[in-house]
Design an enzyme around this catalytic site. Structure first.
Site, PDB file in Angstrom:
ATOM      1  N   ASP A 231     -42.987  25.914  73.280  1.00  0.00           N
ATOM      2  CA  ASP A 231     -41.922  26.783  73.618  1.00  0.00           C
ATOM      3  C   ASP A 231     -41.065  25.489  72.279  1.00  0.00           C
ATOM      4  O   ASP A 231     -42.490  24.692  72.536  1.00  0.00           O
ATOM      5  CB  ASP A 231     -41.258  26.450  75.122  1.00  0.00           C
TER       6      ASP A 231
HETATM    7  C1  BGC Z   1     -35.801  27.635  75.561  1.00  0.00           C
HETATM    8  C2  BGC Z   1     -36.888  29.629  74.623  1.00  0.00           C
HETATM    9  C3  BGC Z   1     -36.200  29.642  73.666  1.00  0.00           C
HETATM   10  C4  BGC Z   1     -36.311  28.456  72.518  1.00  0.00           C
HETATM   11  C5  BGC Z   1     -35.854  28.820  71.439  1.00  0.00           C
HETATM   12  C6  BGC Z   1     -36.503  26.809  73.892  1.00  0.00           C
HETATM   13  O1  BGC Z   1     -35.266  25.721  74.147  1.00  0.00           O
HETATM   14  O2  BGC Z   1     -36.248  26.878  76.320  1.00  0.00           O
HETATM   15  O3  BGC Z   1     -36.275  29.720  75.954  1.00  0.00           O
HETATM   16  O4  BGC Z   1     -36.807  30.653  73.151  1.00  0.00           O
HETATM   17  O5  BGC Z   1     -35.547  27.595  72.941  1.00  0.00           O
HETATM   18  O6  BGC Z   1     -35.091  29.120  71.123  1.00  0.00           O
END
Ligand code: BGC
Length: 751
Positions: A231
């Protein structure tokens, strides 16, 4: 792995290999020109494509191109319709393909442990089976267009409080049955190209370093062949991450970790083979994406907008419809109340936020009834009282046939990044519903929210339509559902409790510590409420229709089975009404095993099927059940196990209401062999006929000792260990004899 990829890896320098394992910016993998390794782009999801506008600066990561906002994940789960979900996946896949996006960062498959999680709208359900099946359908849809997905957030990411660091602590059975199961189903059924590891820790180990989960379970047990991507910003120690099976760090920490990984390989702290394995997988992903890219692909905004309008009503859940207050008739004189009719809430906040250029408000969508007046009553944007506005709405409610209140959660109430503070609608909305219900009997509440709200007024209104977050076609879709042009056929993918305090995670959700104990264990959502016989506002699976359905014959193709066999269950569904509609046939399994020592939910969802029935039509619906419908995760065996005994296969209206059932006896092919030791108790030994025979002389000798074991030695002995019997036995038995007995209980051949 492809031999071409292997030989390519051999041509890369250590620095190049390491560089490939992190992003070049927020959304791209790195390119290596000299070896024609392209860079590919990923973008959020899940409720549409959130692609950063290529004309924007590197830091303007939220400046997205315009795309179509589909119903939120919670809506898709509420459809209980994997074909519908797949269709949405295909449409999103088309958009990604045309916009040259290699993989969409979706779907999210985390369990809704509490109604308060800020991202609940982005997740499917409190039930892992429904979550897993819905995720698999979405993934199949997107990937059928040659575009990858990223199943996220793996795993046990169930709150936003301290979301980067908290530690989800739970026992192995809970992890397997609840928090991993949805991911397991999705990985096995739909082979996502990527899995996104979560920010949090699980049982003390950061997910980005969790070898057991990322490699032993995800890859080795489930057969996942894609890449694990972090993530965004979830990496703590990338050296450990690579060793654990984390392939791609996103966005890339400005190269900080690259240097550390290079050093670690040089110092032999990290095996180069581990790095090579990550690089091979990343190259496989990059080339797969490049190969599947269709330069000439296009997509049709208008078509996707209509698709949202068409499907959103199928995800809406008609919670209450007393005296058939809905659908609205052409002759009804109606008052619409609530800011949500004008400014609908149709999507959630955070990384899933879509820049949609075409939102239908209800007032635009309102072409189904000309006898309409509108009073705002309260704003959709905040929770402030405006006395004059409030009173105007109440006054207008006096002289109309029906009042439809558009209530919901203002956008600021729920979003990625923080949890909700409570489960209530703004007080002004509850007060206005009360005030209107006091003067008009025909009140219908339409809800726009991403997760459950308390409904203190539920008994005072005639109709409740839960529309969740319907995407950009919200207004038209809601109008169609209210007027009966679309027959709402959603079912609740989560329980709506009477109050937040009833939720099983209430005492252990978020709070003040980073260590979150999942003390409720497997008893999440309906698994808890039904076991506790606790009244709820609306149970999991509940949802009404403008049609009336009944059920005919139910059959199974056997009444006994081994756990390596399958069982076919067939049931007839009948539409008793003149209104065509879709029914969700729900199949649950309940263990009917007296004296079981396995704590289980009363029943668990093991099958569902949405079926269209014309007026007065009858159709047969079939399900195939296998071992997973009956098994629990046995921690002693470290495996799934079917306890021998009777199981009820139940066709239910919802998690609380059984319509009909059939019993089958299931026997494990390899029955679990009990293991005895000095702490084994009398009762357990007596329940195992072979062990009982062996141990009989031992106990007979002691049962005579009424001085020690009391007037009812059988009862006092029940929970006594073998060791205690020996200890209390005045030296009649030696420890050597006890060991001999235990050896025999554990299966010496001559016994
Ligand atoms: C989120 C993800 C997301 C990623 C990219 C993160 O903060 O938890 O779900 O895909 O950011 O935006």
């Amino acid at each position: 792995m492809d031999s071409k990829i292997r030989s390519l890896v051999k041509k890369l320098t250590l620095e190049e290999k390491v560089s490939l394992c992190s992003g070049s910016d927020f959304w791209h993998t790195k390119e290596i020109e000299r070896l024609q390794i392209p860079s590919v782009m990923v973008s959020d999801g899940p409720s549409g494509l959130r692609k950063q506008d290529p004309r924007s600066g590197i830091r303007e990561v939220n400046n997205s191109i315009e795309s179509v906002c589909f119903p939120a994940a919670v809506n898709l789960a509420a459809s209980f319709d994997t074909d519908l979900v797949r269709t949405v996946g295909e449409a999103i896949g088309d958009e990604c393909q045309a916009e040259n996006v290699a993989a969409i960062l979706a779907p999210g498959c985390n369990i809704k442990r509490s109604p308060l999680c800020g991202r609940n709208f982005e997740y499917y359900s409190e039930d892992p089976y429904l979550s897993g099946k819905t995720a698999a359908a979405y993934i199949k849809g997107v990937q059928s267009k040659g575009v990858g997905t990223s199943l996220k957030h793996f795993c046990a990411n169930n709150q936003e409080f301290r979301r980067n660091s908290y530690d989800s602590r739970m026992d192995e059975r809970t992890l397997r049955e609840i928090y991993l199961k949805g991911f397991e189903i999705a990985v096995k059924e739909s082979s996502p190209w990527t899995v996104m590891c979560a920010y949090n820790m699980v049982n003390g180990i950061q997910m980005s370093e969790n070898k057991r989960l990322l490699t032993d379970i995800l890859r080795k047990e489930w057969g996942f062949e894609g890449i694990v991507v972090s993530d965004w910003g979830a990496v703590r120690d990338r050296v450990k991450g690579i060793a654990a099976g984390l392939d791609l760090e996103m966005p890339g920490s400005g190269g900080t970790y690259d240097r550390l990984v290079i050093e670690a390989v040089r110092n032999k702290e990290l095996a180069e083979e581990d790095l090579d394995a990550c690089v091979e997988r990343i190259l496989d992903f990059v080339f797969k994406a490049a190969m599947n890219h269709d330069e000439g692909a296009t997509w049709d905004k208008g078509k996707h907008h209509s698709l949202v309008r068409d499907i959103a009503g199928e995800c809406m859940v008609l919670l209450k419809n007393e005296n058939r207050v809905l659908p609205i008739k052409g002759s009804d004189y109606i008052l619409l109340v609530g800011g949500f009719a004008k400014n609908p809430r149709y999507q959630g906040g955070g990384s899933s936020h879509i820049r949609s250029g075409n939102i239908d408000s209800l007032l635009i969508g309102y072409q189904w009834n000309s006898k309409l007046i509108y009073e705002e009553g309260f704003s959709a944007l905040d929770d402030k009282y405006d006395k004059a506005r409030f009173e105007r709405a109440v006054a207008a409610a006096r002289d109309v046939d029906k009042v439809i209140v558009f209530a919901g959660l203002p956008e600021s109430y729920e979003s990625e990044g923080y949890d909700r503070k409570h489960m209530d609608l703004p007080q002004v909305q509850n007060d206005l519903i009360d005030a209107i219900a006091a003067i008009n009997r025909n009140v219908i509440v339409v809800l726009e929210n991403g997760s459950p709200v308390t409904m203190p007024w539920a008994d005072k209104v005639e109709g409740i339509l839960e529309t969740y977050l319907s995407g950009e076609g919200v207004g038209v879709a809601t109008a169609l559902a209210l007027s009966g042009k679309v027959n709402p056929s959603g079912r609740l993918p989560e329980t709506i409790p009477l109050r937040l305090e009833d939720n099983p995670s209430y005492l252990n959700f978020a709070g003040d510590s980073s260590v979150i104990d999942y003390r409720e264990g497997i008893f999440v959502g309906y698994r808890y409420y039904s076991r506790k016989k606790m009244p709820v506002r609306f149970p999991f699976g509940h949802g009404l229709s403008y049609s009336t359905f009944s059920y005919g014959m139910m059959t199974t193709d056997a009444d006994k089975m081994l756990d390596n066999e399958t069982l076919e269950v067939t049931v007839d569904v009948i539409n008793e009404s003149d209104v065509p509609g879709k029914e969700v046939v729900q199949l649950y399994v309940e263990a009917d095993i007296p004296n079981t020592r396995i704590r289980r939910a009363v029943r668990e969802l093991k099958g569902f099927c949405k079926v269209f029935l014309d007026a007065h039509e009858r159709k047969a619906v079939s399900f195939i059940l296998d071992k997973s419908a009956f098994a629990y995760y046995d921690e002693e065996l470290s495996d799934w196990y079917v306890e021998p005994g009777d199981y009820r296969i139940e066709i239910c209206r919802n998690a609380d209401e059984v319509i009909m059932y059939k019993t089958v006896t299931v026997t494990p092919k390899k029955p679990k062999k009990p293991v005895y030791d000095e702490n084994s108790v009398y009762k357990d030994i007596m329940e195992d006929s072979r062990a009982a025979r062996i141990a009989k002389p031992f106990y007979e000798k002691h049962l005579g000792s009424t001085e020690v074991f009391g007037e009812h030695p059988e009862d006092s002995l029940a929970d006594m260990t073998i060791r205690s019997v020996v200890n209390l036995g005045f030296g009649d038995f030696s420890y050597e004899e006890m060991s001999e007995l235990i050896n025999r209980l554990n299966g010496r051949k001559e016994d």
